[in-house]
Write a protein that holds these residues in place. Sequence first.
Motif, PDB file in Angstrom:
ATOM      1  N   LYS A 165     -51.472  -0.016   5.139  1.00 53.39           N
ATOM      2  CA  LYS A 165     -52.693   0.778   5.231  1.00 53.39           C
ATOM      3  C   LYS A 165     -53.689   0.446   4.112  1.00 53.39           C
ATOM      4  N   VAL A 166     -53.178   0.051   2.960  1.00 51.80           N
ATOM      5  CA  VAL A 166     -54.065  -0.326   1.861  1.00 51.80           C
ATOM      6  C   VAL A 166     -54.821  -1.599   2.218  1.00 51.80           C
ATOM      7  N   LYS A 167     -54.087  -2.597   2.718  1.00 52.60           N
ATOM      8  CA  LYS A 167     -54.734  -3.855   3.107  1.00 52.60           C
ATOM      9  C   LYS A 167     -55.678  -3.654   4.282  1.00 52.60           C
ATOM     10  N   PHE A 168     -55.315  -2.757   5.201  1.00 54.02           N
ATOM     11  CA  PHE A 168     -56.201  -2.473   6.332  1.00 54.02           C
ATOM     12  C   PHE A 168     -57.520  -1.898   5.833  1.00 54.02           C
ATOM     13  N   ALA A 169     -57.437  -0.923   4.943  1.00 48.92           N
ATOM     14  CA  ALA A 169     -58.647  -0.302   4.412  1.00 48.92           C
ATOM     15  C   ALA A 169     -59.525  -1.316   3.697  1.00 48.92           C
ATOM     16  N   GLU A 170     -58.881  -2.236   2.991  1.00 48.96           N
ATOM     17  CA  GLU A 170     -59.643  -3.275   2.292  1.00 48.96           C
ATOM     18  C   GLU A 170     -60.289  -4.253   3.277  1.00 48.96           C
ATOM     19  N   ARG A 171     -59.526  -4.701   4.265  1.00 48.08           N
ATOM     20  CA  ARG A 171     -60.038  -5.687   5.223  1.00 48.08           C
ATOM     21  C   ARG A 171     -61.215  -5.134   6.024  1.00 48.08           C
ATOM     22  N   PHE A 172     -61.138  -3.875   6.413  1.00 49.48           N
ATOM     23  CA  PHE A 172     -62.185  -3.305   7.254  1.00 49.48           C
ATOM     24  C   PHE A 172     -63.174  -2.450   6.467  1.00 49.48           C
ATOM     25  N   GLU A 173     -63.092  -2.569   5.139  1.00 46.91           N
ATOM     26  CA  GLU A 173     -64.061  -1.964   4.225  1.00 46.91           C
ATOM     27  C   GLU A 173     -64.314  -0.488   4.537  1.00 46.91           C
ATOM     28  N   LEU A 174     -63.228   0.269   4.606  1.00 43.70           N
ATOM     29  CA  LEU A 174     -63.353   1.694   4.895  1.00 43.70           C
ATOM     30  C   LEU A 174     -63.986   2.426   3.719  1.00 43.70           C
ATOM     31  N   PRO A 175     -64.889   3.353   3.984  1.00 48.69           N
ATOM     32  CA  PRO A 175     -65.411   4.190   2.898  1.00 48.69           C
ATOM     33  C   PRO A 175     -64.295   5.066   2.335  1.00 48.69           C
ATOM     34  N   GLU A 176     -64.488   5.582   1.135  1.00 50.57           N
ATOM     35  CA  GLU A 176     -63.422   6.328   0.459  1.00 50.57           C
ATOM     36  C   GLU A 176     -62.933   7.535   1.249  1.00 50.57           C
ATOM     37  N   ASN A 177     -63.790   8.136   2.034  1.00 51.61           N
ATOM     38  CA  ASN A 177     -63.412   9.350   2.767  1.00 51.61           C
ATOM     39  C   ASN A 177     -62.608   9.046   4.028  1.00 51.61           C
ATOM     40  N   GLN A 178     -62.537   7.773   4.442  1.00 52.29           N
ATOM     41  CA  GLN A 178     -61.792   7.428   5.648  1.00 52.29           C
ATOM     42  C   GLN A 178     -60.488   6.711   5.308  1.00 52.29           C
ATOM     43  N   PHE A 179     -59.474   6.939   6.121  1.00 50.77           N
ATOM     44  CA  PHE A 179     -58.169   6.312   5.896  1.00 50.77           C
ATOM     45  C   PHE A 179     -57.502   6.021   7.238  1.00 50.77           C
ATOM     46  N   PRO A 180     -56.760   4.903   7.339  1.00 52.78           N
ATOM     47  CA  PRO A 180     -56.114   4.549   8.598  1.00 52.78           C
ATOM     48  C   PRO A 180     -54.874   5.398   8.850  1.00 52.78           C
ATOM     49  N   ILE A 181     -54.663   5.739  10.114  1.00 52.39           N
ATOM     50  CA  ILE A 181     -53.513   6.579  10.481  1.00 52.39           C
ATOM     51  C   ILE A 181     -52.563   5.834  11.412  1.00 52.39           C
ATOM     52  N   VAL A 182     -53.080   5.290  12.497  1.00 46.16           N
ATOM     53  CA  VAL A 182     -52.219   4.617  13.466  1.00 46.16           C
ATOM     54  C   VAL A 182     -53.029   3.556  14.209  1.00 46.16           C
ATOM     55  N   LEU A 183     -52.342   2.536  14.699  1.00 50.06           N
ATOM     56  CA  LEU A 183     -52.942   1.522  15.558  1.00 50.06           C
ATOM     57  C   LEU A 183     -52.415   1.714  16.975  1.00 50.06           C
ATOM     58  N   ILE A 184     -53.289   1.562  17.958  1.00 51.28           N
ATOM     59  CA  ILE A 184     -52.883   1.665  19.359  1.00 51.28           C
ATOM     60  C   ILE A 184     -53.258   0.368  20.061  1.00 51.28           C
ATOM     61  N   ALA A 185     -52.249  -0.396  20.480  1.00 50.17           N
ATOM     62  CA  ALA A 185     -52.497  -1.586  21.298  1.00 50.17           C
ATOM     63  C   ALA A 185     -52.702  -1.128  22.733  1.00 50.17           C
ATOM     64  N   ILE A 186     -53.654  -1.754  23.426  1.00 49.05           N
ATOM     65  CA  ILE A 186     -53.944  -1.363  24.808  1.00 49.05           C
ATOM     66  C   ILE A 186     -54.228  -2.603  25.634  1.00 49.05           C
ATOM     67  N   GLY A 187     -53.752  -2.603  26.870  1.00 49.09           N
ATOM     68  CA  GLY A 187     -53.969  -3.745  27.751  1.00 49.09           C
ATOM     69  C   GLY A 187     -53.138  -3.613  29.003  1.00 49.09           C
ATOM     70  N   LYS A 188     -52.634  -4.741  29.493  1.00 49.66           N
ATOM     71  CA  LYS A 188     -51.828  -4.781  30.717  1.00 49.66           C
ATOM     72  C   LYS A 188     -50.447  -5.342  30.391  1.00 49.66           C
ATOM     73  N   ALA A 189     -49.412  -4.596  30.767  1.00 51.72           N
ATOM     74  CA  ALA A 189     -48.044  -5.005  30.467  1.00 51.72           C
ATOM     75  C   ALA A 189     -47.694  -6.335  31.120  1.00 51.72           C
ATOM     76  N   ALA A 190     -46.979  -7.180  30.364  1.00 55.72           N
ATOM     77  CA  ALA A 190     -46.485  -8.449  30.902  1.00 55.72           C
ATOM     78  C   ALA A 190     -45.003  -8.350  31.228  1.00 55.72           C
ATOM     79  N   ALA A 191     -44.370  -7.270  30.786  1.00 58.61           N
ATOM     80  CA  ALA A 191     -42.941  -7.031  31.050  1.00 58.61           C
ATOM     81  C   ALA A 191     -42.708  -5.530  31.003  1.00 58.61           C
ATOM     82  N   PRO A 192     -41.715  -5.043  31.739  1.00 54.76           N
ATOM     83  CA  PRO A 192     -41.454  -3.604  31.734  1.00 54.76           C
ATOM     84  C   PRO A 192     -41.074  -3.110  30.343  1.00 54.76           C
TER      85      PRO A 192
END
Length: 208
Positions: A165-192
């Motif tokens: 989360k620290v590297k994420f905040a740095e890479r995406f230049e989050l302002p001090e008041n914002q912080f990452p919580i979770v990532l959600i991948a979305i798309g079409k399944a290639a396998a069950p």
Amino acid sequence: MTTATKDLYTIMHERKSVRKYDPSFKMTQAELAEIITEATSAPSSSNLQPWRFIVIQDDATKKELRAIANNQEQIETSSAVIAVLGDAEMYKNVEKIYTQNVVEGHMGEEQKNITISNTHRMYPHAPLEVRQNIASFDAGLISMQLMLIAKEKGFDTVTMGGFDKVKFAERFELPENQFPIVLIAIGKAAAPAFGSSRLPLEDIARFI
């Protein structure tokens, strides 16, 4: 049964955590925007809506993100990754939110003013950890709603909390008041996706 006719219970049980995606399948920005917009009907503390999003579709950026997300394959192969962020200064939007409530006829001017006053009295003086906990809880509500909406529209998802989360905040230049919580991948399944068991009710609930 088509997606359009499925009821909530069917969607809930069909939604699984998918980790294998078809990399050739691409969602449009409009599709992603619609899902997030619909998900914002989720409840939040004092209706302050402390969730923020970064939607990552660019292949090069996803490759960078994979490196800070424990090399999880779905970061690159999914159509997009929706980063759910929290805003610890959510109270700063209270005037905008409650003025709109009045415009839309949800409350009167007097109730608006009382709510704004109460918010300014409480939230800015709460410890940062408390405000981050509130934002994290509310982010969980909208994340689940987002995934169910995605499934209803025929898309697959998986949540990922395992990333730096620290590297994420740095890479995406989050302002001090914002912080990452979770990532959600979305798309079409290639396998069950794998099925998963649940603890019995008697192990998790007490009726008094």
